[in-house]
Write an enzyme that holds these catalytic residues in place. Structure first.
Site, PDB file in Angstrom:
ATOM      1  N   HIS A 133      -6.900  -5.920   2.137  1.00 42.65           N
ATOM      2  CA  HIS A 133      -5.809  -5.299   2.894  1.00 42.65           C
ATOM      3  C   HIS A 133      -5.254  -6.359   3.840  1.00 42.65           C
ATOM      4  O   HIS A 133      -6.014  -6.958   4.610  1.00 42.65           O
ATOM      5  CB  HIS A 133      -6.327  -4.144   3.759  1.00 42.65           C
ATOM      6  CG  HIS A 133      -6.869  -2.966   3.026  1.00 42.65           C
ATOM      7  ND1 HIS A 133      -6.151  -1.799   2.853  1.00 42.65           N
ATOM      8  CD2 HIS A 133      -8.074  -2.750   2.445  1.00 42.65           C
ATOM      9  CE1 HIS A 133      -6.892  -0.916   2.199  1.00 42.65           C
ATOM     10  NE2 HIS A 133      -8.066  -1.458   1.939  1.00 42.65           N
ATOM     11  N   HIS A 176      -9.948  -5.568  -3.296  1.00 41.87           N
ATOM     12  CA  HIS A 176      -8.607  -5.756  -2.744  1.00 41.87           C
ATOM     13  C   HIS A 176      -8.717  -6.145  -1.287  1.00 41.87           C
ATOM     14  O   HIS A 176      -9.502  -5.575  -0.536  1.00 41.87           O
ATOM     15  CB  HIS A 176      -7.757  -4.489  -2.898  1.00 41.87           C
ATOM     16  CG  HIS A 176      -8.428  -3.216  -2.452  1.00 41.87           C
ATOM     17  ND1 HIS A 176      -9.350  -2.566  -3.233  1.00 41.87           N
ATOM     18  CD2 HIS A 176      -8.327  -2.492  -1.313  1.00 41.87           C
ATOM     19  CE1 HIS A 176      -9.786  -1.488  -2.609  1.00 41.87           C
ATOM     20  NE2 HIS A 176      -9.191  -1.426  -1.420  1.00 41.87           N
ATOM     21  N   GLY A 195     -15.741   2.762   3.279  1.00 45.62           N
ATOM     22  CA  GLY A 195     -14.485   3.469   3.059  1.00 45.62           C
ATOM     23  C   GLY A 195     -13.715   2.972   1.850  1.00 45.62           C
ATOM     24  O   GLY A 195     -12.500   3.159   1.766  1.00 45.62           O
ATOM     25  N   GLN A 196     -14.417   2.356   0.899  1.00 44.63           N
ATOM     26  CA  GLN A 196     -13.725   1.850  -0.301  1.00 44.63           C
ATOM     27  C   GLN A 196     -13.444   3.002  -1.246  1.00 44.63           C
ATOM     28  O   GLN A 196     -14.371   3.671  -1.720  1.00 44.63           O
ATOM     29  CB  GLN A 196     -14.565   0.779  -1.006  1.00 44.63           C
ATOM     30  CG  GLN A 196     -13.829   0.141  -2.178  1.00 44.63           C
ATOM     31  CD  GLN A 196     -14.645  -0.941  -2.878  1.00 44.63           C
ATOM     32  OE1 GLN A 196     -15.851  -1.069  -2.645  1.00 44.63           O
ATOM     33  NE2 GLN A 196     -13.998  -1.692  -3.736  1.00 44.63           N
ATOM     34  N   ASP A 236       0.850  -1.192   0.000  1.00 44.57           N
ATOM     35  CA  ASP A 236       0.000   0.000   0.000  1.00 44.57           C
ATOM     36  C   ASP A 236       0.888   1.244   0.000  1.00 44.57           C
ATOM     37  O   ASP A 236       1.901   1.305   0.694  1.00 44.57           O
ATOM     38  CB  ASP A 236      -0.918  -0.010   1.226  1.00 44.57           C
ATOM     39  CG  ASP A 236      -2.073   0.961   1.091  1.00 44.57           C
ATOM     40  OD1 ASP A 236      -3.225   0.518   0.964  1.00 44.57           O
ATOM     41  OD2 ASP A 236      -1.821   2.197   1.104  1.00 44.57           O
ATOM     42  N   ILE A 237       0.488   2.239  -0.790  1.00 40.49           N
ATOM     43  CA  ILE A 237       1.293   3.457  -0.931  1.00 40.49           C
ATOM     44  C   ILE A 237       1.281   4.288   0.355  1.00 40.49           C
ATOM     45  O   ILE A 237       2.185   5.098   0.576  1.00 40.49           O
ATOM     46  CB  ILE A 237       0.777   4.279  -2.144  1.00 40.49           C
ATOM     47  CG1 ILE A 237       1.844   5.210  -2.680  1.00 40.49           C
ATOM     48  CG2 ILE A 237      -0.487   5.042  -1.804  1.00 40.49           C
ATOM     49  CD1 ILE A 237       1.506   5.794  -4.044  1.00 40.49           C
ATOM     50  N   ASN A 259     -12.915  -3.544   2.216  1.00 43.65           N
ATOM     51  CA  ASN A 259     -13.868  -2.443   2.290  1.00 43.65           C
ATOM     52  C   ASN A 259     -14.797  -2.515   1.084  1.00 43.65           C
ATOM     53  O   ASN A 259     -14.360  -2.862  -0.016  1.00 43.65           O
ATOM     54  CB  ASN A 259     -13.126  -1.103   2.284  1.00 43.65           C
ATOM     55  CG  ASN A 259     -12.285  -0.894   3.536  1.00 43.65           C
ATOM     56  OD1 ASN A 259     -12.663  -1.329   4.622  1.00 43.65           O
ATOM     57  ND2 ASN A 259     -11.136  -0.254   3.386  1.00 43.65           N
TER      58      ASN A 259
END
Ligand code: 5GP
Ligand code: ZN
Length: 120
Positions: free
Chosen positions: A107, A105, A98-99, A35-36, A92
């Site tokens: 997490h 994906h 909160g997507q 994740d960035i 999400n």
């Protein structure tokens, strides 16, 4: 193999190699990348190469791929060295969930105690 990608989807662009990502696991069907903006010492996103909007859409359209995605979560956790210490897997969905990226994906978060709160 035919891939179902969506032109303007951020994660489809990562699948196609148009946007760089730090990929930690890759198969014909699945990729996983860091994740960035990590929320834990280990924060990896695990996605199918095919575009599906969220986990429910994926499971309905392609249950085998949904299973492959879940199996890849375990492979990534082991590869990151957090399979024994433990980790959290989050999907999400939609605005209240909160997507932000409408490409399913998982997490995978770990590397430190995450506490017990499910909602911050
Ligand atoms: P969501 O809020 O949709 O469940 O999670 C989207 C995640 O994607 C966020 O944790 C966000 O930090 C991450 N993200 C957004 N843009 C990029 C990007 O360009 N590259 C990577 N590696 N992660 C991203
Ligand atoms: Zn996509």
């Amino acid at each position: 193999m035919m891939l179902m990608t969506s032109p303007d989807c951020l994660f489809c662009r990562i699948v196609r190699g148009e946007i760089p990502a730090t990929i930690v696991h890759s198969t014909a069907k699945i990729i996983a990348f860091r994740d960035i903006a990590p929320k834990a010492p280990v924060h990896v996103l695990v996605i199918p190469r095919d575009h599906h909007a969220d986990v429910a859409a994926l499971a309905e359209a392609d249950p085998a791929l949904a299973g492959a995605l879940l199996a890849a979560v375990g492979v990534v956790a082991a590869g990151e060295g957090i399979d024994v210490s433990g980790y959290r897997t989050i999907f999400n969905s939609g605005p209240d969930g909160g997507q932000e990226v409408a490409h399913v994906h998982a997490h995978v978060l770990g590397g430190a105690p995450l506490g017990t709160a499910i909602v911050p």
